[in-house]
Design a protein around this motif. Structure first.
Motif, PDB file in Angstrom:
ATOM      1  N   ASP A  12       0.890  -1.567   0.014  1.00 14.02           N
ATOM      2  CA  ASP A  12      -0.383  -0.356  -0.275  1.00 14.02           C
ATOM      3  C   ASP A  12       0.807   0.926  -0.557  1.00 14.02           C
ATOM      4  N   TYR A  50      -7.057   1.430  -0.498  1.00 11.90           N
ATOM      5  CA  TYR A  50      -5.991   0.680  -1.106  1.00 11.90           C
ATOM      6  C   TYR A  50      -5.804  -0.413  -1.507  1.00 11.90           C
ATOM      7  N   ASP A  52      -8.742  -1.501  -2.830  1.00 15.46           N
ATOM      8  CA  ASP A  52      -9.709  -0.779  -3.938  1.00 15.46           C
ATOM      9  C   ASP A  52      -8.909  -0.984  -5.432  1.00 15.46           C
ATOM     10  N   SER A  53      -7.643  -0.082  -4.576  1.00 17.32           N
ATOM     11  CA  SER A  53      -6.338   0.680  -5.775  1.00 17.32           C
ATOM     12  C   SER A  53      -5.328  -1.180  -6.362  1.00 17.32           C
ATOM     13  N   PRO A 292      -3.361   6.179  -3.059  1.00 18.10           N
ATOM     14  CA  PRO A 292      -4.713   4.985  -3.793  1.00 18.10           C
ATOM     15  C   PRO A 292      -3.965   5.029  -5.241  1.00 18.10           C
ATOM     16  N   GLU A 293      -4.205   6.691  -6.011  1.00 15.44           N
ATOM     17  CA  GLU A 293      -3.819   6.752  -7.262  1.00 15.44           C
ATOM     18  C   GLU A 293      -2.615   6.176  -7.951  1.00 15.44           C
ATOM     19  N   ALA A 296      -3.439   2.299  -7.723  1.00 14.86           N
ATOM     20  CA  ALA A 296      -3.713   1.985  -8.720  1.00 14.86           C
ATOM     21  C   ALA A 296      -2.868   1.871 -10.139  1.00 14.86           C
TER      22      ALA A 296
END
Length: 304
Positions: A12, A50, A52-53, A292-293, A296
């Motif tokens: 993460d 995190y 979800d990413s 998170p971006e 991702a």
């Protein structure tokens, strides 16, 4: 260019700055621990972001759970309970994922980040015992992170190893002058010697974190060579840089919250990730200011 998905795991990103972005309670000296104390639902929200990413490893929000950040009295009265809460929140988020997500139990610097001279060997075991006892029911392995010297890292490693769980050790590097050679811990110890000692002491993986990306490559190369010569040539090698603007060293604790570099957007950070993987990194993610971006973008660049 895509990344080969067989070569690395995705860690993460930073917790504190993400909590601040989410609107969670956030200030110094408590840092990310304040949300755990006052509004733990934000911690779950950050972990979920995190996952979800695309993160495959999420790290417990226990970096700030040390006496110099939450206070001696609170640590003595609530330290184990708060560590348990941090571990439980991370485990609950991981358990809800529709894929395997591991939980890394964060064991932080015990006497301030970046200050190897502050390490107190006689006091460390008691602090570590509280954190380990609270976290261990919930974690898959230990991540001893942002370590400035082998003295502090190997003390934590000895305490964590007793649990029988794998132990990862992550060092922070000298980066105030943009140096790349030779790579050194903030204590001045050479990276290759630190890696050799850490693996000899029983670490499963060695990582580098909370330093500028410009200094990471030299450390990765040195570490890869040391791992190849070590008693554990299959040990993991990880990198998760921060996005801080360069700052001179300071003896003043909690001088302020560091600025974030505008050039380390997801696309540019991904260029560093590619370089580190090419150099042999098997675990990649982000530290302070990497969100998170960014995770991702790493996940999206994998070969399907």
């Amino acid at each position: 260019m895509s990344l080969d998905n067989t070569n690395f795991a995705i860690l993460d990103g930073g917790m504190g700055r993400l909590l601040e972005r989410l609107g969670a309670p956030f200030r110094l000296p408590e840092w990310s621990a304040l949300s755990l104390i006052e509004a733990p639902h934000y911690v779950a929200q950050a972990h979920q972001a995190y996952v979800d990413s695309g993160a495959e490893i999420i790290t417990t929000n226990s970096y700030g759970l040390v006496p110099h950040m939450i206070g001696d009295a609170r640590f003595a009265a609530e330290g184990k309970q708060l560590a348990d809460r941090a571990g439980r929140i991370a485990r609950e988020v991981a358990a809800k994922a529709n894929r395997k997500v591991q939980v890394a139990g964060c064991l932080p610097p015990l006497f301030e980040s970046y200050r190897p001279g502050n390490f107190k060997a006689a006091e460390a075991p008691a602090i570590l015992e509280v954190l380990i006892d609270g976290l261990k029911p919930h974690v898959d392995f230990w991540l001893i992170e942002t370590q400035s010297s082998t003295a502090e890292a190997l003390t934590a490693l000895a305490a964590a190893k007793v649990t029988g769980l794998p132990v990862y050790v992550s060092y922070t590097l000298k980066d105030e002058d943009g140096r790349t050679q030779p790579p050194e811990l903030r204590s001045g110890e050479a990276v290759d010697e630190a890696v050799t000692a850490t693996l000899k002491a029983g670490a499963s993986s060695v990582l580098f974190n909370c330093s500028q990306p410009e200094v990471m490559s030299a450390a990765v190369v040195a570490a890869r060579e040391s791992i190849g010569r070590s008693i554990n040539p299959s040990a993991g090698l990880g990198v998760y840089a921060n996005a801080f603007v360069p700052e001179p060293p300071s003896d003043e604790p909690y001088a302020g919250i560091s600025e974030i570099r505008p050039d380390l957007d997801p696309a540019n950070y991904l260029k560093w990730i590619r370089r580190w993987i090419d150099q042999g990194a098997t675990i990649v993610g982000g530290c302070c200011g990497i969100g998170p971006e960014h995770i991702a973008a790493i996940n999206a660049s994998r070969v399907s």
